[in-house]
Design an enzyme around this catalytic site. Structure first.
Site, mmCIF file in Angstrom:
data_model
loop_
_atom_site.group_PDB
_atom_site.id
_atom_site.type_symbol
_atom_site.label_atom_id
_atom_site.label_comp_id
_atom_site.label_asym_id
_atom_site.label_seq_id
_atom_site.Cartn_x
_atom_site.Cartn_y
_atom_site.Cartn_z
ATOM 1 N N GLY A 257 -27.782 6.127 43.749
ATOM 2 C CA GLY A 257 -27.270 5.822 42.420
ATOM 3 C C GLY A 257 -25.906 6.456 42.251
ATOM 4 C CD GLN B 213 -22.531 10.648 40.050
ATOM 5 O OE1 GLN B 213 -23.175 9.622 39.889
ATOM 6 N NE2 GLN B 213 -22.804 11.532 40.990
ATOM 7 C CB CYS C 184 -26.466 14.991 42.140
ATOM 8 S SG CYS C 184 -25.147 14.254 41.159
ATOM 9 C CG LEU C 185 -23.932 10.630 45.954
ATOM 10 C CD1 LEU C 185 -23.378 9.216 45.839
ATOM 11 C CD2 LEU C 185 -24.116 11.010 47.417
ATOM 12 C CG HIS D 79 -24.509 11.424 36.388
ATOM 13 N ND1 HIS D 79 -23.913 12.641 36.615
ATOM 14 C CD2 HIS D 79 -25.254 11.169 37.498
ATOM 15 C CE1 HIS D 79 -24.281 13.101 37.808
ATOM 16 N NE2 HIS D 79 -25.099 12.227 38.356
ATOM 17 C CG HIS E 201 -29.868 11.638 38.917
ATOM 18 N ND1 HIS E 201 -30.126 12.843 39.536
ATOM 19 C CD2 HIS E 201 -28.531 11.406 39.078
ATOM 20 C CE1 HIS E 201 -28.986 13.322 40.032
ATOM 21 N NE2 HIS E 201 -28.007 12.466 39.770
ATOM 22 C CD GLU E 202 -27.036 7.822 39.284
ATOM 23 O OE1 GLU E 202 -25.919 8.101 38.822
ATOM 24 O OE2 GLU E 202 -27.516 8.400 40.277
HETATM 25 ZN ZN ZN Z 1 -26.009 12.439 40.154
#
Ligand code: ZN
Length: 160
Positions: free
Chosen positions: A46, A51, A89-90, A135, A131-132
């Site tokens: 995701g 991000q 998480c990226l 953000h 999760h997304e």
């Molecule tokens: Zn994330």
């Protein structure tokens, strides 16, 4: 289509509440394509617009279940159940932590033509959607974790 630079924890873009998308524009379409490209290149499941430094309520989810989705101005309609698992998480590279989330989620969204749609997810798909969506409100998963961030390397050592 392009790979965009992923922002890391400490970048103020990750702590901001994002603004709704008002209408579909060529720039927004390009953003969505780039989110998919950037997510796939980074082997993520995701990625959300903040991000990559864009403070709009757009994110993409692809948990390799053959049904990738774009969420535009998403809202939670319903959640149920509970799951606890490691999350990463990226924007927090090399780290993970245990997070408890609902096991099922139903969300409203807009599609690429700005028409209303509803998506459902269970298990990893539910976790990734939630999760997304966090953000988009400037929330990183560490704020929902039951422990501090751990190094992912520890687990890889354990598996060897
Ligand atoms: Zn994330």
């Amino acid at each position: 289509m392009a790979i965009r630079k992923i922002r890391y924890i400490g970048d103020e873009c990750l702590n901001k509440v994002c603004k709704p998308v008002q209408k579909m524009t060529p720039a927004t379409r390009e953003l969505i394509e780039d989110l998919f490209d950037t997510m796939h290149e980074a082997m993520g499941v995701g990625l959300a617009a903040p991000q990559v430094g864009i403070l709009r309520r757009v994110c993409v989810v692809d948990v390799m279940d053959g049904d990738p989705i774009v969420l535009i101005n998403p809202e939670i309609i319903e959640t149920s159940g509970e799951q606890t698992d490691d999350e990463g998480c990226l924007s927090v590279p090399g780290k993970c932590a245990l997070v408890t989330r609902p096991d099922y989620v139903k969300v409203s969204s807009l599609d690429m033509d700005m028409n209303p749609v509803v998506y459902e997810g269970e298990g990893l798909r539910a976790r990734a959607i939630l999760h997304e969506m966090d953000h988009l409100d400037g929330v990183l998963y560490g704020e929902r974790a039951s422990e501090p961030y751990r190094d992912i390397e520890e687990e890889e050592d354990w598996e060897e």
